[in-house]
Design an enzyme around this catalytic site. Structure first.
Site, PDB file in Angstrom:
ATOM      1  N   HIS A   1      -2.757   1.745   6.759  1.00 36.50           N
ATOM      2  CA  HIS A   1      -3.066   1.917   5.342  1.00 36.50           C
ATOM      3  C   HIS A   1      -2.710   3.328   4.881  1.00 36.50           C
ATOM      4  O   HIS A   1      -2.803   4.284   5.651  1.00 36.50           O
ATOM      5  CB  HIS A   1      -4.554   1.635   5.118  1.00 36.50           C
ATOM      6  CG  HIS A   1      -4.971   1.668   3.691  1.00 36.50           C
ATOM      7  ND1 HIS A   1      -4.380   0.897   2.717  1.00 36.50           N
ATOM      8  CD2 HIS A   1      -5.929   2.405   3.060  1.00 36.50           C
ATOM      9  CE1 HIS A   1      -4.957   1.141   1.551  1.00 36.50           C
ATOM     10  NE2 HIS A   1      -5.888   2.054   1.737  1.00 36.50           N
TER      11      HIS A   1
ATOM     12  N   CYS B   1       0.813  -1.220   0.000  1.00 39.10           N
ATOM     13  CA  CYS B   1       0.000   0.000   0.000  1.00 39.10           C
ATOM     14  C   CYS B   1       0.846   1.270   0.000  1.00 39.10           C
ATOM     15  O   CYS B   1       0.432   2.290  -0.538  1.00 39.10           O
ATOM     16  CB  CYS B   1      -0.987   0.007   1.154  1.00 39.10           C
ATOM     17  SG  CYS B   1      -0.254  -0.050   2.796  1.00 39.10           S
TER      18      CYS B   1
END
Length: 321
Positions: free
Chosen positions: A158, A83
């Protein structure tokens, strides 16, 4: 989303992201950490985009309008642990500046993926050997993995990016189906002012739950810009009236050199395998009966530091309300 495979976890650190840019062959950019969106003097202009790290929770939703506009380059995240690189590349693909050179690796990816749908773009990214090699160059060397019960899982953290395109600001989150339009700004307005309430609201929400986050900005290469300013001053300094300004620029360039050298050293430390040294040190401490006490002290110190950082963040957010 497929398994992590051969993609490693990497840290959210401006030194890591800046060196990753160099690894991709990007010229004209660097990444800086932001501690506040209110300190205009501390922010480099132009700011091409923001990278926001937070702990993802089931049910978290961002208010925004899904957009499938063709002028937005957006790729899905199709593999775990990627990510950070996913967020950075989604941002880089939307930078429109002749002073910025993406380099061969990213230019080839963009040319190949430009006409594909977001999911296929994501698969192309995750299957790129060159991109994966740069990403994995920041892996933490270790002989084993520790499963610490009750700890926070790194997989829950994230990255998303915020990027201005036209007169709109979009949130690019590889876990979503489409980009989200989250703010609008006028031509003469700084887009950071438009996105500031959105980010501050998210920061406040996460700080209330004692969840860590950080914010980084994609900005021009500061040393290159300072050197351009230096050349202009030297050409205009016919009567030696600008010596003080030239000296200030020389100092600023030296500061940038020092910062990049620190980034390089920190990244080398990240890559080094300290496990044999740590194991031997723990054996010695255990033999001398000091290990348990030191571990307890370190644990308490870490808890106190975490609480202090959370309290400071809450106070800062309350002050801005």
């Amino acid at each position: 989303m497929t398994d992590a495979g051969s993609w490693c976890l990497i840290e959210s650190d401006p030194g890591v992201f800046t060196e990753m840019l160099r690894g991709f062959g990007v010229d004209g950019l660097q990444v800086e950490e932001l501690y506040s969106l209110d300190d205009d003097k501390a922010m480099t202009r132009p700011t091409y985009g923001l990278i926001f790290l937070f702990k993802w929770r089931q049910g978290d939703e961002t208010t925004g309008i899904p957009s499938d506009k063709q002028n937005i380059f957006f790729a899905h995240q199709t593999i775990q642990n990627a990510c950070a690189t996913q967020a950075l590349i989604n941002l880089l693909m939307n930078v429109e500046d002749t002073d910025v050179k993406l380099g061969n690796i990213l230019n080839q990816y963009k040319e190949f993926a430009i006409d594909l749908d977001p999911n296929t773009r994501g698969h192309c990214l995750s299957n790129s050997e060159e991109i994966r090699t740069v990403h994995n160059s920041f892996s933490r060397q270790t002989l084993f993995e520790l499963d610490i019960k009750g700890g926070e899982s790194e997989d829950n953290y994230h990255f998303v990016t915020y990027v201005p395109i036209g007169n709109k600001v979009y949130e690019l989150d590889g876990l979503r189906e489409l980009p989200l339009e989250v703010a609008e700004f006028q031509k003469e307005q700084d887009w950071i002012e438009a996105i500031k309430p959105v980010i501050q609201q998210r920061m406040q929400k996460y700080s209330e739950g004692e969840i860590t986050f950080n914010l980084m900005a994609l900005v021009p290469n500061r040393k290159q810009k300072l050197q351009e300013m230096m050349e202009n001053l030297i050409q205009a300094n016919e009567n030696n009236e600008l010596e003080e300004q030239i000296a200030d620029l020389n100092k600023a360039i030296a500061d940038e050199d020092y910062k990049m050298e620190m980034y390089r050293k920190e990244n080398n430390r990240r890559r080094h395998n300290y496990t044999p040294f740590v194991i031997e040190l723990m054996k010695i401490l255990a033999k001398e009966g000091k290990l348990v006490g030191l571990v307890d002290n370190a644990y308490q110190a870490a808890k106190e530091k975490s609480k202090l950082n959370t309290d400071i963040t809450k106070l800062e957010l309350k002050r801005k309300q």
